[in-house]
Design a protein around this motif. Structure first.
Motif, PDB file in Angstrom:
ATOM      1  N   THR B  78     -72.265  10.331  59.123  1.00  0.00           N
ATOM      2  CA  THR B  78     -71.875  11.707  58.842  1.00  0.00           C
ATOM      3  C   THR B  78     -73.103  12.607  58.849  1.00  0.00           C
ATOM      4  O   THR B  78     -73.082  13.702  59.419  1.00  0.00           O
ATOM      5  CB  THR B  78     -71.157  11.771  57.478  1.00  0.00           C
ATOM      6  OG1 THR B  78     -70.115  10.800  57.483  1.00  0.00           O
ATOM      7  CG2 THR B  78     -70.561  13.140  57.212  1.00  0.00           C
ATOM      8  N   ALA B  79     -74.184  12.114  58.253  1.00  0.00           N
ATOM      9  CA  ALA B  79     -75.433  12.883  58.252  1.00  0.00           C
ATOM     10  C   ALA B  79     -75.908  13.098  59.693  1.00  0.00           C
ATOM     11  O   ALA B  79     -76.293  14.208  60.067  1.00  0.00           O
ATOM     12  CB  ALA B  79     -76.493  12.166  57.431  1.00  0.00           C
ATOM     13  N   ALA B  80     -75.840  12.033  60.502  1.00  0.00           N
ATOM     14  CA  ALA B  80     -76.312  12.130  61.890  1.00  0.00           C
ATOM     15  C   ALA B  80     -75.455  13.126  62.666  1.00  0.00           C
ATOM     16  O   ALA B  80     -75.966  13.986  63.400  1.00  0.00           O
ATOM     17  CB  ALA B  80     -76.272  10.756  62.557  1.00  0.00           C
ATOM     18  N   ARG B  81     -74.152  13.019  62.499  1.00  0.00           N
ATOM     19  CA  ARG B  81     -73.242  13.909  63.227  1.00  0.00           C
ATOM     20  C   ARG B  81     -73.470  15.366  62.834  1.00  0.00           C
ATOM     21  O   ARG B  81     -73.571  16.241  63.694  1.00  0.00           O
ATOM     22  CB  ARG B  81     -71.803  13.492  62.911  1.00  0.00           C
ATOM     23  CG  ARG B  81     -70.765  14.234  63.696  1.00  0.00           C
ATOM     24  CD  ARG B  81     -69.347  13.776  63.374  1.00  0.00           C
ATOM     25  NE  ARG B  81     -68.425  14.813  63.793  1.00  0.00           N
ATOM     26  CZ  ARG B  81     -68.047  14.979  65.039  1.00  0.00           C
ATOM     27  NH1 ARG B  81     -68.463  14.151  65.964  1.00  0.00           N
ATOM     28  NH2 ARG B  81     -67.259  15.980  65.365  1.00  0.00           N
ATOM     29  N   GLY B  87     -76.657  20.961  63.493  1.00  0.00           N
ATOM     30  CA  GLY B  87     -77.893  21.439  62.866  1.00  0.00           C
ATOM     31  C   GLY B  87     -77.815  21.534  61.349  1.00  0.00           C
ATOM     32  O   GLY B  87     -78.618  22.221  60.709  1.00  0.00           O
ATOM     33  N   ILE B  88     -76.821  20.851  60.768  1.00  0.00           N
ATOM     34  CA  ILE B  88     -76.616  20.909  59.312  1.00  0.00           C
ATOM     35  C   ILE B  88     -77.358  19.750  58.648  1.00  0.00           C
ATOM     36  O   ILE B  88     -77.113  18.593  58.991  1.00  0.00           O
ATOM     37  CB  ILE B  88     -75.112  20.823  58.986  1.00  0.00           C
ATOM     38  CG1 ILE B  88     -74.404  22.067  59.531  1.00  0.00           C
ATOM     39  CG2 ILE B  88     -74.866  20.647  57.490  1.00  0.00           C
ATOM     40  CD1 ILE B  88     -72.896  21.976  59.511  1.00  0.00           C
ATOM     41  N   GLY B  89     -78.242  20.062  57.701  1.00  0.00           N
ATOM     42  CA  GLY B  89     -78.969  19.010  56.995  1.00  0.00           C
ATOM     43  C   GLY B  89     -80.296  18.677  57.654  1.00  0.00           C
ATOM     44  O   GLY B  89     -80.745  17.542  57.616  1.00  0.00           O
ATOM     45  N   ARG B  90     -80.935  19.685  58.245  1.00  0.00           N
ATOM     46  CA  ARG B  90     -82.212  19.453  58.923  1.00  0.00           C
ATOM     47  C   ARG B  90     -83.390  19.387  57.954  1.00  0.00           C
ATOM     48  O   ARG B  90     -84.453  18.903  58.302  1.00  0.00           O
ATOM     49  CB  ARG B  90     -82.499  20.580  59.931  1.00  0.00           C
ATOM     50  CG  ARG B  90     -81.581  20.623  61.137  1.00  0.00           C
ATOM     51  CD  ARG B  90     -81.812  21.915  61.912  1.00  0.00           C
ATOM     52  NE  ARG B  90     -81.544  23.089  61.075  1.00  0.00           N
ATOM     53  CZ  ARG B  90     -82.460  23.898  60.544  1.00  0.00           C
ATOM     54  NH1 ARG B  90     -83.735  23.698  60.768  1.00  0.00           N
ATOM     55  NH2 ARG B  90     -82.094  24.920  59.793  1.00  0.00           N
ATOM     56  N   LEU B 218     -70.487  29.447  65.788  1.00  0.00           N
ATOM     57  CA  LEU B 218     -71.664  30.047  65.151  1.00  0.00           C
ATOM     58  C   LEU B 218     -72.312  28.990  64.261  1.00  0.00           C
ATOM     59  O   LEU B 218     -71.626  28.106  63.743  1.00  0.00           O
ATOM     60  CB  LEU B 218     -71.234  31.246  64.308  1.00  0.00           C
ATOM     61  CG  LEU B 218     -70.678  32.430  65.115  1.00  0.00           C
ATOM     62  CD1 LEU B 218     -70.149  33.507  64.172  1.00  0.00           C
ATOM     63  CD2 LEU B 218     -71.775  33.002  66.010  1.00  0.00           C
ATOM     64  N   PRO B 219     -73.618  29.079  64.080  1.00  0.00           N
ATOM     65  CA  PRO B 219     -74.251  28.115  63.160  1.00  0.00           C
ATOM     66  C   PRO B 219     -73.707  28.299  61.748  1.00  0.00           C
ATOM     67  O   PRO B 219     -73.464  29.417  61.306  1.00  0.00           O
ATOM     68  CB  PRO B 219     -75.737  28.472  63.225  1.00  0.00           C
ATOM     69  CG  PRO B 219     -75.813  29.829  63.841  1.00  0.00           C
ATOM     70  CD  PRO B 219     -74.591  30.006  64.672  1.00  0.00           C
ATOM     71  N   SER B 220     -73.494  27.180  61.089  1.00  0.00           N
ATOM     72  CA  SER B 220     -73.016  27.274  59.703  1.00  0.00           C
ATOM     73  C   SER B 220     -74.135  27.820  58.831  1.00  0.00           C
ATOM     74  O   SER B 220     -75.314  27.813  59.230  1.00  0.00           O
ATOM     75  CB  SER B 220     -72.580  25.895  59.222  1.00  0.00           C
ATOM     76  OG  SER B 220     -73.688  25.201  58.700  1.00  0.00           O
ATOM     77  N   LEU B 221     -73.783  28.315  57.667  1.00  0.00           N
ATOM     78  CA  LEU B 221     -74.809  28.819  56.734  1.00  0.00           C
ATOM     79  C   LEU B 221     -75.831  27.737  56.446  1.00  0.00           C
ATOM     80  O   LEU B 221     -77.032  27.989  56.388  1.00  0.00           O
ATOM     81  CB  LEU B 221     -74.144  29.271  55.425  1.00  0.00           C
ATOM     82  CG  LEU B 221     -73.244  30.506  55.521  1.00  0.00           C
ATOM     83  CD1 LEU B 221     -72.433  30.656  54.235  1.00  0.00           C
ATOM     84  CD2 LEU B 221     -74.070  31.758  55.781  1.00  0.00           C
ATOM     85  N   LYS B 222     -75.357  26.510  56.264  1.00  0.00           N
ATOM     86  CA  LYS B 222     -76.276  25.419  55.926  1.00  0.00           C
ATOM     87  C   LYS B 222     -77.273  25.188  57.063  1.00  0.00           C
ATOM     88  O   LYS B 222     -78.434  24.825  56.811  1.00  0.00           O
ATOM     89  CB  LYS B 222     -75.479  24.141  55.636  1.00  0.00           C
ATOM     90  CG  LYS B 222     -76.318  22.970  55.123  1.00  0.00           C
ATOM     91  CD  LYS B 222     -76.951  23.270  53.766  1.00  0.00           C
ATOM     92  CE  LYS B 222     -78.053  22.299  53.403  1.00  0.00           C
ATOM     93  NZ  LYS B 222     -78.920  22.802  52.333  1.00  0.00           N
ATOM     94  N   ALA B 223     -76.826  25.399  58.313  1.00  0.00           N
ATOM     95  CA  ALA B 223     -77.739  25.224  59.447  1.00  0.00           C
ATOM     96  C   ALA B 223     -78.815  26.303  59.469  1.00  0.00           C
ATOM     97  O   ALA B 223     -79.879  26.121  60.051  1.00  0.00           O
ATOM     98  CB  ALA B 223     -76.951  25.230  60.752  1.00  0.00           C
ATOM     99  N   LEU B 224     -78.530  27.428  58.815  1.00  0.00           N
ATOM    100  CA  LEU B 224     -79.492  28.544  58.785  1.00  0.00           C
ATOM    101  C   LEU B 224     -80.356  28.515  57.525  1.00  0.00           C
ATOM    102  O   LEU B 224     -81.237  29.357  57.349  1.00  0.00           O
ATOM    103  CB  LEU B 224     -78.730  29.873  58.837  1.00  0.00           C
ATOM    104  CG  LEU B 224     -77.854  30.107  60.081  1.00  0.00           C
ATOM    105  CD1 LEU B 224     -76.940  31.313  59.856  1.00  0.00           C
ATOM    106  CD2 LEU B 224     -78.722  30.310  61.312  1.00  0.00           C
ATOM    107  N   ASP B 225     -80.080  27.558  56.660  1.00  0.00           N
ATOM    108  CA  ASP B 225     -80.682  27.542  55.318  1.00  0.00           C
ATOM    109  C   ASP B 225     -82.068  26.903  55.354  1.00  0.00           C
ATOM    110  O   ASP B 225     -82.204  25.704  55.583  1.00  0.00           O
ATOM    111  CB  ASP B 225     -79.737  26.750  54.400  1.00  0.00           C
ATOM    112  CG  ASP B 225     -80.321  26.506  53.021  1.00  0.00           C
ATOM    113  OD1 ASP B 225     -81.146  27.315  52.568  1.00  0.00           O
ATOM    114  OD2 ASP B 225     -79.926  25.487  52.394  1.00  0.00           O
TER     115      ASP B 225
END
Lengths: 397, 397
Positions: B78-81, B87-90, B218-225
């Motif tokens: 799930t983390a990898a996906r 781009g979530i969890g970078r 669109l990138p999720s908020l977490k991807a922009l965090d």
């Protein structure tokens, strides 16, 4: 950004004891530290057949959202079984909710009843998972000594008389975790009387109720409850399997209704597929026959452990043979702190939990050790107890 | 004995609106009131094969207790996906926990972050299940108007400047429930900036993220965090099936660690059997191909509903075609209260939810109606919209 945690969760500190319990990844390690049932008891073949049937014919509802109360046929089965077999839920206003294990029954009970600053009374020592669920609502725990016959009711009465802030009594009357104590009938009646007199609810945690190996079953507190002061928490973890996370809370309707509201916002409902599967299991197979088989396996393991202890550790430990449940509670004869023994045991590739882990104030020491006999098989039990004796010997040097 | 409930649960009153939603038990009833995915999307055959394999070979671990963090291989998948595809969890300190649906991710987030009296800001209207999970910790909800492009950030900024008690912003940036709104990229960046400036965390609820039918993701908020201010809540309910109750929370390590402690006392862990099953599904099959199939089904249902509305209800309703998600949000042209329409619709055997059900203050009225297009099939959608038009006509007389 630094998160600002809630007071309730900041108060939940990981116990120092847990470090002792971190198991090295070693296949040769024997653990008496768990609370797990044995996979040898899981009715996997029957469950597999039922699962195949559900995936083939009923997946559309089994994989869909369900209601927070739980799958209606499973609620009916469970209510009928508890009432007819155990006299639990005889009051007209009694209801039940299917939960994600007894753990969630305890957590929901805490969520709907407790305010920050309330006092909760419990046996001391007791089940850490429940104590932490209660603590996670910012309450104060009042530990009442746990004797060979369970909670010390004189101490409880004293506490209730001098402390008007008590809201709930948490108890495991059958094969208490960790002590294995069973509360006698007269104490059960007295406990209910005390609760009524002082207007305090009782949360009866009953995961091992059906795992009695000797002697006669006693009525559960809920079966003796005429006034609705008892909330009963039960589990399918020890009678079917824990990984499916199914349990039950049974109490007066207003309490269950609030627990349904709390469950709806917690996880909407418990895994519906396995709720349907367990319902069909109960309908189609003989759950009592299955539980009798579990009892036979565990009784034999208990006797093996007790025999091995008699062989190797009589000079160091004392213990009672528990009439049921999953644990033996052994005390160091000289009253030494058991943490050193448990630490040394790891060197000898055997794990046990020091009694202090179960204390309301876990910074105190304890001369007891909890040994689980349900998970390891008889061969492992014999070897493990021998290793424990070697660890004890090495400490005496 | 009369139970004394906690303040937090006493404040959670069942909504008056729910009475409207109580479905008569009528097979002819068509419901647009649900939020359910379609059983036509459940990959039941593949899941059945995996289940048979697990029951045969791996039942001993799949039916046993697991760890509260979740089944390690599923966490890894799930983390990898999330990282590679979205781009979530970078961030190096990002971690995740497997939860019992996104609902539990929200509840655990509330439990570890919120104290009684904190203020939580959210789109108004918003998802009732989340609002109630937040309310169940005794907080005050501040509703920020939800526009066609999501949360009104000017109103949010005003609120944050004048109210120093805000602790958390709850938002559904993609295909918001109930409005279907999508927050544009510049607003996402602005929202994060506001959160950082005012030292407020963001809880991003993202159950429909992968259900986009038109336009570009669109990138999720977490991807922009970049600062760790966003907690991401995701779900397997719409991409696999809801009945298995699996979701995920992803955030900075200290937050996930506290959520693990809270989950341990809540339900120990989520159903382990299905955690293993979903891991194998992801490993063995093409989840993206499956999700593409779900999108195709839902896009077609959305278009059918939009077409039927154009045929029968243009004189009464206005609506935007949502780019994704499960709902159409329709407004009565004359600004009438939609409760009367939903009440009348029941007489015509079709169910819809009045917009007031989603308001932070649900005693206010709304001229909007939420229509779900994922559960009913296309035939049912056509008939249901015709019935809704008849109900609307009957009200105008």
């Amino acid at each position: 950004m630094q998160p600002n945690f809630s007071r309730r969760i900041s108060a939940l500190q990981p116990s120092a004891i847990r470090e002792i319990l971190k198991a090295p990844d070693d296949p040769d390690l024997i653990t008496f530290a768990a609370g797990n049932p044995s996979p040898d008891t899981f009715p996997a073949e029957k469950m597999g057949n039922l699962a195949a049937e559900i995936f083939e014919k009923d997946y559309a509802s089994a994989l869909q959202y369900g209601i927070s109360e739980g799958y209606e046929p499973l609620r009916r089965d469970t209510a009928a079984r508890l009432r007819e077999k155990h006299g639990i839920g005889r009051r007209e206003t009694d209801q039940l909710i299917i939960t994600s294990g007894a753990q969630q029954a305890i957590e929901l009970c805490a969520k709907v009843l407790l305010n920050e600053g309330d006092t909760i009374l419990c046996e001391d020592p007791s089940f850490i998972g429940a104590l932490n669920a209660l603590r996670s609502y910012g309450v104060t725990l009042g530990g009442i000594p746990c004797m060979e016959d369970g909670m010390d009711l004189d101490a409880l009465e004293e506490y209730l008389k001098s402390n008007k802030n008590a809201k709930l009594i948490y108890t495991i009357p059958d094969f208490q975790n960790p002590t294995g104590a069973v509360m006698p009938l007269k104490n059960r009646l007295k406990l209910i009387e005390l609760a009524q007199t002082h207007n305090v609810m009782i949360l009866e945690d009953s995961p091992y109720f059906e795992l009695r190996y000797d002697g006669k079953s006693l009525p559960s507190l809920k079966a003796l409850d005429e006034s609705g002061c008892v909330i009963y928490a039960g589990s399918f973890s020890k009678t079917i399997a824990p990984g499916i996370r199914l349990g039950v809370a049974l109490a007066s309707q207003p309490i269950i209704q609030k627990m349904v509201v709390a469950k709806q916002v917690s996880d909407v409902h418990s895994n519906l597929f396995f709720q349907i599967l367990v319902h069909r299991y109960i309908e189609r197979y003989d759950l009592d026959e299955h539980i009798a088989r579990c009892r036979k396996i565990y009784k034999s393991r208990r006797d093996t452990m007790s025999g091995a202890l008699s062989c190797h550790l009589t000079s160091k430990l004392t213990w009672q043979i528990p009439q049921g449940g999953l644990f033996m509670w052994c005390k160091l004869r000289q009253g030494e702190d058991s943490a050193a023994l448990c630490q040394m045991a790891k060197e000898y590739k055997v794990m046990a939990v020091p009694g202090s882990a179960f204390l309301v104030n876990d910074s105190l020491s304890s001369h007891a050790v909890r040994l689980n006999f349900s998970l390891p098989n008889e061969e492992a039990i014999k070897i493990g107890i021998k290793r424990l004796a070697q660890a004890a010997d090495s400490l005496s040097v």
